[in-house]
Design a protein around this motif. Structure first.
Motif, PDB file in Angstrom:
ATOM      1  N   TRP A   1       6.588   9.909  -0.525  1.00 46.36           N
ATOM      2  CA  TRP A   1       5.798   8.705  -0.292  1.00 46.36           C
ATOM      3  C   TRP A   1       4.331   8.998  -0.567  1.00 46.36           C
ATOM      4  CZ3 TRP A   1       1.847   8.795   3.254  1.00 46.36           C
ATOM      5  CH2 TRP A   1       1.864   9.834   4.187  1.00 46.36           C
ATOM      6  N   HIS A   2       3.583   7.938  -0.800  1.00 47.59           N
ATOM      7  CA  HIS A   2       2.132   8.067  -0.911  1.00 47.59           C
ATOM      8  C   HIS A   2       1.476   6.733  -0.583  1.00 47.59           C
ATOM      9  CE1 HIS A   2       3.003   6.441  -4.937  1.00 47.59           C
ATOM     10  NE2 HIS A   2       1.757   6.013  -4.941  1.00 47.59           N
ATOM     11  N   ASP A   3       0.238   6.841  -0.159  1.00 49.31           N
ATOM     12  CA  ASP A   3      -0.592   5.688   0.173  1.00 49.31           C
ATOM     13  C   ASP A   3      -1.474   5.428  -1.048  1.00 49.31           C
ATOM     14  OD1 ASP A   3      -2.697   4.033   1.061  1.00 49.31           O
ATOM     15  OD2 ASP A   3      -2.687   4.911   3.066  1.00 49.31           O
ATOM     16  N   THR A   4      -1.413   4.234  -1.607  1.00 49.09           N
ATOM     17  CA  THR A   4      -2.169   3.939  -2.829  1.00 49.09           C
ATOM     18  C   THR A   4      -3.677   3.871  -2.601  1.00 49.09           C
ATOM     19  OG1 THR A   4      -1.886   1.554  -2.511  1.00 49.09           O
ATOM     20  CG2 THR A   4      -0.244   2.694  -3.876  1.00 49.09           C
ATOM     21  N   LEU A   5      -4.106   3.765  -1.345  1.00 48.53           N
ATOM     22  CA  LEU A   5      -5.541   3.691  -1.055  1.00 48.53           C
ATOM     23  C   LEU A   5      -6.122   5.012  -0.559  1.00 48.53           C
ATOM     24  CD1 LEU A   5      -5.701   0.187   0.633  1.00 48.53           C
ATOM     25  CD2 LEU A   5      -6.091   0.790  -1.759  1.00 48.53           C
ATOM     26  N   ASP A   6      -5.269   5.942  -0.172  1.00 44.53           N
ATOM     27  CA  ASP A   6      -5.719   7.231   0.351  1.00 44.53           C
ATOM     28  C   ASP A   6      -4.997   8.349  -0.407  1.00 44.53           C
ATOM     29  OD1 ASP A   6      -6.396   9.514   1.745  1.00 44.53           O
ATOM     30  OD2 ASP A   6      -5.775   8.741   3.706  1.00 44.53           O
TER      31      ASP A   6
ATOM     32  N   ARG B   1       0.802  -1.213   0.000  1.00 42.28           N
ATOM     33  CA  ARG B   1       0.000   0.000   0.000  1.00 42.28           C
ATOM     34  C   ARG B   1       0.841   1.272   0.000  1.00 42.28           C
ATOM     35  NH1 ARG B   1      -4.706   1.137   4.497  1.00 42.28           N
ATOM     36  NH2 ARG B   1      -4.986   3.335   3.981  1.00 42.28           N
ATOM     37  N   TYR B   2       1.932   1.254   0.737  1.00 38.71           N
ATOM     38  CA  TYR B   2       2.759   2.448   0.892  1.00 38.71           C
ATOM     39  C   TYR B   2       3.917   2.429  -0.103  1.00 38.71           C
ATOM     40  CZ  TYR B   2       0.019   2.883   5.084  1.00 38.71           C
ATOM     41  OH  TYR B   2      -1.038   2.995   5.950  1.00 38.71           O
ATOM     42  N   ARG B   3       3.976   3.406  -0.969  1.00 40.60           N
ATOM     43  CA  ARG B   3       5.033   3.515  -1.978  1.00 40.60           C
ATOM     44  C   ARG B   3       5.943   4.670  -1.591  1.00 40.60           C
ATOM     45  NH1 ARG B   3       2.555   0.590  -6.291  1.00 40.60           N
ATOM     46  NH2 ARG B   3       1.189  -0.821  -5.168  1.00 40.60           N
ATOM     47  N   TRP B   4       7.213   4.532  -1.868  1.00 44.74           N
ATOM     48  CA  TRP B   4       8.156   5.588  -1.492  1.00 44.74           C
ATOM     49  C   TRP B   4       9.341   5.620  -2.439  1.00 44.74           C
ATOM     50  CZ3 TRP B   4      13.070   3.922  -0.228  1.00 44.74           C
ATOM     51  CH2 TRP B   4      13.202   2.558   0.069  1.00 44.74           C
TER      52      TRP B   4
ATOM     53  N   ALA C   1      -3.033  11.008   1.547  1.00 42.66           N
ATOM     54  CA  ALA C   1      -1.892  10.607   2.381  1.00 42.66           C
ATOM     55  C   ALA C   1      -0.629  10.595   1.532  1.00 42.66           C
ATOM     56  CB  ALA C   1      -2.146   9.237   3.007  1.00 42.66           C
ATOM     57  N   VAL C   2       0.002  11.764   1.456  1.00 42.56           N
ATOM     58  CA  VAL C   2       1.240  11.919   0.697  1.00 42.56           C
ATOM     59  C   VAL C   2       2.221  12.747   1.514  1.00 42.56           C
ATOM     60  CG1 VAL C   2       0.094  11.773  -1.559  1.00 42.56           C
ATOM     61  CG2 VAL C   2       0.479  13.999  -0.517  1.00 42.56           C
TER      62      VAL C   2
END
Length: 183
Positions: free
Chosen positions: A127-132, A102-105, A135-136
């Motif tokens: 970073w970013h959250d692929t579901l939200d 979920r969390y990409r960075w 949330a970056v």
């Protein structure tokens, strides 16, 4: 550790003859050739893979081979570290996770030859959250000038840090404290 560096050095020496292609289990090191030191001769920068999850930066200059004490994270497909040569003559060591979970960075360490040594010139982390989608985070800091920015969500603000001359060989790999809030 030393075996990975030795393999990278041997592979770098053989790569010009096309003799070191690597395999999926033991890939050939990522390599750049450039005049990093500004002395008119070609230097070599490579990432030597250490085990399944790390890579170490190795340099070949007119002074010989040098291995930096810190490593970058190395994962599977979509998660391999890379080297980039910038127009200003610096090199960037890029690591990240763009494929799993979920969390990409992405982390970028910018290195520049200044005052006769390789210095950590910049640090970038995003970073970013692929579901939200809200949330970056992003932090970009030029260590030589002490200026940059930090972003959490849509809130982006300038940051200041005392300008620093950090010898890349002395750095322990820890991100600048001012960027931790963006992580």
């Amino acid at each position: 550790m030393k075996q990975g560096i030795a393999t990278a050095i041997i592979c770098a020496a053989l790569s010009s003859a096309g003799l070191c292609a690597g395999t999926a289990a033991n890939p050939a090191p990522e390599t750049l050739r450039l005049d990093l030191t500004g002395d008119g001769t070609s230097d070599q920068v490579l990432l030597a893979f250490e085990g399944a999850d790390a890579a170490r930066l190795v340099l070949r200059t007119e002074r010989g081979w040098h291995s930096l004490p810190w490593t970058v994270w190395r994962g599977g497909i979509g998660q391999q570290p890379a080297l980039r040569h910038t127009p200003s003559g610096s090199i960037q060591v890029i690591a990240g996770n763009a494929a799993i979970g979920r969390y990409r960075w992405e982390e970028t360490r910018t290195l520049a030859w200044r005052e006769g040594q390789l210095q950590l010139a910049g640090y970038t982390y995003r970073w970013h959250d692929t579901l939200d989608p809200d949330a970056v985070g992003h932090c970009d800091l030029n260590l030589l000038t002490g200026r940059g920015f930090r972003q959490l969500g849509t809130d982006r603000s300038p940051i200041r840090h005392p300008p620093a001359r950090i010898n890349a060989a002395d750095w322990d790999g820890t991100p600048p404290e001012i960027c931790n809030a963006a992580r």
